[in-house]
Motif scaffolding. Structure first.
Motif, PDB file in Angstrom:
ATOM      1  N   ILE A 334       0.845  -1.207   0.000  1.00  0.00           N
ATOM      2  CA  ILE A 334       0.000   0.000   0.000  1.00  0.00           C
ATOM      3  C   ILE A 334       0.876   1.252   0.000  1.00  0.00           C
ATOM      4  CG2 ILE A 334      -1.692   1.313   1.341  1.00  0.00           C
ATOM      5  CD1 ILE A 334      -2.783  -1.361   2.355  1.00  0.00           C
ATOM      6  N   ASN A 335       1.930   1.235   0.800  1.00  0.00           N
ATOM      7  CA  ASN A 335       2.848   2.372   0.859  1.00  0.00           C
ATOM      8  C   ASN A 335       3.497   2.621  -0.494  1.00  0.00           C
ATOM      9  OD1 ASN A 335       4.325   4.466   1.961  1.00  0.00           O
ATOM     10  ND2 ASN A 335       5.805   3.148   2.976  1.00  0.00           N
ATOM     11  N   LEU A 336       3.847   1.539  -1.179  1.00  0.00           N
ATOM     12  CA  LEU A 336       4.445   1.678  -2.511  1.00  0.00           C
ATOM     13  C   LEU A 336       3.520   2.424  -3.460  1.00  0.00           C
ATOM     14  CD1 LEU A 336       6.257  -1.711  -3.218  1.00  0.00           C
ATOM     15  CD2 LEU A 336       7.233   0.578  -3.489  1.00  0.00           C
ATOM     16  N   VAL A 337       2.243   2.083  -3.445  1.00  0.00           N
ATOM     17  CA  VAL A 337       1.289   2.756  -4.336  1.00  0.00           C
ATOM     18  C   VAL A 337       1.240   4.249  -4.020  1.00  0.00           C
ATOM     19  CG1 VAL A 337      -1.137   2.935  -4.998  1.00  0.00           C
ATOM     20  CG2 VAL A 337      -0.101   0.679  -4.669  1.00  0.00           C
ATOM     21  N   GLY A 338       1.119   4.590  -2.739  1.00  0.00           N
ATOM     22  CA  GLY A 338       1.063   5.996  -2.352  1.00  0.00           C
ATOM     23  C   GLY A 338       2.329   6.748  -2.707  1.00  0.00           C
ATOM     24  N   MET A 360      -2.172  10.195   2.659  1.00  0.00           N
ATOM     25  CA  MET A 360      -2.943   9.284   3.505  1.00  0.00           C
ATOM     26  C   MET A 360      -2.730   7.830   3.081  1.00  0.00           C
ATOM     27  SD  MET A 360      -6.453  11.515   3.765  1.00  0.00           S
ATOM     28  CE  MET A 360      -7.364  10.282   4.695  1.00  0.00           C
ATOM     29  N   LEU A 361      -2.677   7.603   1.776  1.00  0.00           N
ATOM     30  CA  LEU A 361      -2.481   6.241   1.276  1.00  0.00           C
ATOM     31  C   LEU A 361      -1.103   5.718   1.688  1.00  0.00           C
ATOM     32  CD1 LEU A 361      -3.768   4.002  -0.459  1.00  0.00           C
ATOM     33  CD2 LEU A 361      -2.668   5.048  -2.458  1.00  0.00           C
ATOM     34  N   GLY A 362      -0.061   6.486   1.394  1.00  0.00           N
ATOM     35  CA  GLY A 362       1.291   6.064   1.753  1.00  0.00           C
ATOM     36  C   GLY A 362       1.478   5.962   3.249  1.00  0.00           C
ATOM     37  N   SER A 363       0.891   6.893   3.992  1.00  0.00           N
ATOM     38  CA  SER A 363       1.029   6.895   5.438  1.00  0.00           C
ATOM     39  C   SER A 363       0.352   5.685   6.073  1.00  0.00           C
ATOM     40  CB  SER A 363       0.426   8.184   6.001  1.00  0.00           C
ATOM     41  OG  SER A 363       0.474   8.194   7.394  1.00  0.00           O
ATOM     42  N   ALA A 364      -0.830   5.325   5.580  1.00  0.00           N
ATOM     43  CA  ALA A 364      -1.536   4.157   6.122  1.00  0.00           C
ATOM     44  C   ALA A 364      -0.714   2.887   5.896  1.00  0.00           C
ATOM     45  CB  ALA A 364      -2.909   4.028   5.474  1.00  0.00           C
TER      46      ALA A 364
END
Length: 649
Positions: A334-338, A360-364
């Motif tokens: 998920i972090n990679l996508v963000g 928010m995406l990378g942080s989550a």
């Protein structure tokens, strides 16, 4: 009447007893849940404050650089030195396995509060600031190894994910406090020192809380592996037979394993994005997006708030399912996508809220992977030697800070445009805004033309070309611009004559062309300055009355006045500064997003490199298998307790 007396030794013993209790913080028994939660809360609070102190400079980086006359490269060097010093301080903190943890934390909180609240804001120069920050980083390097060791001590493995979720809130909440406080106070307190004063006061309060409230386990208790609170009776029973020195024999060698060192390196490169955002988010958004410090910190809040929530939630979930590795892999993906989306936004600018979504995406994802990793790492260390927890965490702290040191040392080489923008961009922008109109005129000139006019203002070809360019800049049609250029060439003698005649004489001749005295003065001036005969001077003066000549001269005068006004409107010093740095700043502004994007791709590579090291760490992939292990451990505990009971009987 009777007089009551007290033995002097009793009054002297009281303060000594208080001092002894404040220094000797060891607990002989494993605490029940309520005091245990209190110790964990104080440890998390101390961690938040320590990271707040370490990160506060990032919120006011641009002001510190301007006030202390530090270039961007010099400011990065401050962080490089700080992390390098902190790296070796982390190794020194490995001695906490022998000396304990709590006193290191309490003493460190006092020192860092004094440095942050008193020393750093009163630094007289960049060099003094660097030295003070290095001292701060040394103390932080020690304490920030002791705090996760305390978290491990007070949290059995079954609740380790939740406990580490709260501990990993330390850097995140520290960052959040930085951005929240600065984004709400910078407008009313623009002096960067206010942020340090406030941080120091809060640090002093946290120190007092830790001074009177923080405790730690005795060595015999903390040197054991505790899976759940149901192990409490067993570890207390075992404690009497444990020799702490024997338990620590060969502890450094035991930690020099690929699963410890490799996973420490993996999480360090995984967190490259995080550490750059902590230190340079304000600089990045100021130089790439033109955000103010308050707006940049406000955007960063989305990252930190999301990260904080994720850390706690995933910590609880990893305990609920009894596994860490699946959360590490899912979070990293998920972090990679963000991070990829954020990297792409460097050269394809997005609006504020789109950037917030990427954050928010990378942080989550980052929070999910990190909290699971912290829990798994302490369990990996325990797999080798539970007594050497601080030693394993020291290796992690050392590795992390060395990686951050190396990355920060490389950063200015990857983003050199940022140095130019930070060092000269604000001044160039200020001058460009202040002298917008005259600079527009001057910048319309071809550089070669401007150079020729500067060397010889009477250069007819250069003046002809220059006034044509000025006319175009002022909105003239191509035909009108050509007419202006032609007029300069065709009326060059008349222009020279007008320049030779005193202005007052010219004014008289405009109102009274037949004035003999003015005519004689004009002819004399033309003869003297242009080195022509009196007859030629008279002919030049008479030609000025020709309507066609007069029209051409008016056209030249119109745009010549514009050029002269522009030339005199910008002070020479400001113009020299713009000539020295303007082109470099303009080029840097174009290059900067691409250079930062390169760095973000480096961060993406670090996140990819993290993935294979997950497979080396302790823990199950399957929740079912993890529960089976837990049941087997509980059965072993019951058997051992029964055996101890039989021995006592």
């Amino acid at each position: 009447m009777t007089t009551r007396t007290f033995p002097p030794q009793e009054t002297a013993a009281a303060p000594l007893d208080v001092a002894r209790r404040l220094w000797d913080r060891r607990l002989p028994r494993y605490p029940a849940n309520v005091p245990r939660y209190r110790y964990l809360a104080i440890t998390v609070l101390a961690t938040v404050e320590l990271y707040y102190q370490l990160y506060i400079q990032g919120a006011v980086a641009t002001q510190i650089m301007a006030d202390l006359h530090l270039s961007f490269t010099s400011f990065v060097f401050v962080s490089v030195v700080g992390n390098l010093v902190g790296a070796f301080a982390s190794l020194f903190a490995g001695m906490a396995d022998r000396w304990g943890r709590a006193n290191l934390v309490v003493t460190g909180l006092l020192i860092t509060a004094l440095i942050t609240g008193l020393a750093l804001p009163n630094a007289s120069s960049g060099t003094v600031y660097l030295v003070l920050f290095a001292v701060l980083s040394f103390v932080e390097g020690i304490v920030l190894v002791a705090t996760p060791a305390l978290i491990r001590d007070f949290s059995p493995q079954v609740g380790r994910g939740t406990a580490m979720g709260f501990w990993t809130l330390g850097p995140v909440l520290g960052s959040l406090v930085v951005t929240e406080v600065s984004s709400h106070t910078l407008s009313s307190h623009p002096d960067w020192r206010f942020q340090f004063y406030l941080c120091g006061v809060i640090g002093a309060i946290v120190w007092l809380v830790a001074l009177f409230g923080l405790r730690e386990l005795s060595p015999a208790l903390r040197d054991q592996l505790m899976v759940s609170m149901r192990d409490r009776a067993l570890i207390e029973a075992r404690a009497a037979g444990i020799d702490p020195e024997q338990a620590l024999k060969g502890h450094w060698r035991q930690m020099l394993r690929i699963d410890v060192i490799g996973s420490a390196f993996a999480i360090s490169v995984y967190l490259l994005l995080y550490y750059v955002l902590v230190g340079f988010a304000v600089v990045y958004f100021a130089t790439v997006y033109g955000y103010s410090p308050a707006r940049a910190n406000s955007l960063a809040n989305w990252y930190w708030i999301t990260n904080a929530c994720t850390l706690v939630v995933v910590g609880v979930l990893s305990d609920r399912f009894r596994v860490r590795k699946p959360f590490m892999i899912l979070g990293a993906l998920i972090n990679l996508v963000g991070t990829v989306l954020f990297a792409l936004s460097a050269t394809h600018h997005q609006d504020y809220y789109t950037l917030a979504v990427y954050f928010m995406l990378g942080s989550a994802g980052g929070g999910m992977a990190y909290v699971a990793w912290m829990a798994s790492f302490t369990e990996t260390v325990e797999r080798h030697n539970p007594a050497a927890t601080a030693t394993g965490l020291a290796i992690w702290g050392w590795t992390l800070r060395l990686v951050v040191t190396g990355s920060l040392a490389i950063l200015p080489l990857v983003v050199p445009a940022t140095s130019t923008l930070v060092d000269h961009g604000a001044r160039v922008q200020e001058l460009a805004t202040k002298y917008k109109e005259p600079l527009g005129v001057l910048q319309s000139l071809d550089p070669a033309t401007a150079k020729a006019l500067s060397a010889n203002p009477g250069d007819v070809p250069a003046l002809s070309k220059a006034l044509g360019e000025v006319a175009t800049q002022q909105g003239a049609t191509p035909a009108q611009a050509r007419a202006v250029s032609a007029a300069v060439v065709n009326r060059a003698p008349q222009l020279a004559a007008v320049k030779a005649v005193p202005p007052a004489t010219l004014a008289t001749l405009r109102t009274a062309p037949a004035d003999p005295a003015a005519g004689a003065t004009a002819v004399g001036a033309i003869t003297e300055k242009l080195h022509v005969t009196q007859q030629q001077a008279t002919a030049l003066l008479q030609s000025l009355a020709d309507p066609a000549v007069r029209s051409d001269l008016q056209l030249v005068d119109k745009f010549g006045t514009v050029l002269k006004s522009a030339d005199t409107a910008v002070p020479k010093a400001d113009l020299a500064y713009l000539e020295a740095h303007g082109a470099a700043v303009q080029k840097a502004a174009a290059d900067n997003p691409h250079q930062w994007q390169t760095w973000w791709w480096v961060c993406v590579a670090g996140q990819i490199l993290f993935l294979p090291f997950v497979f080396l760490m302790a823990g199950r992939w399957s929740p079912r298998r993890a529960r089976e292990d837990e049941r087997a451990h509980e059965e072993m505990v019951q058997r051992e307790l029964a055996a101890l009971a039989d021995v006592r009987a």
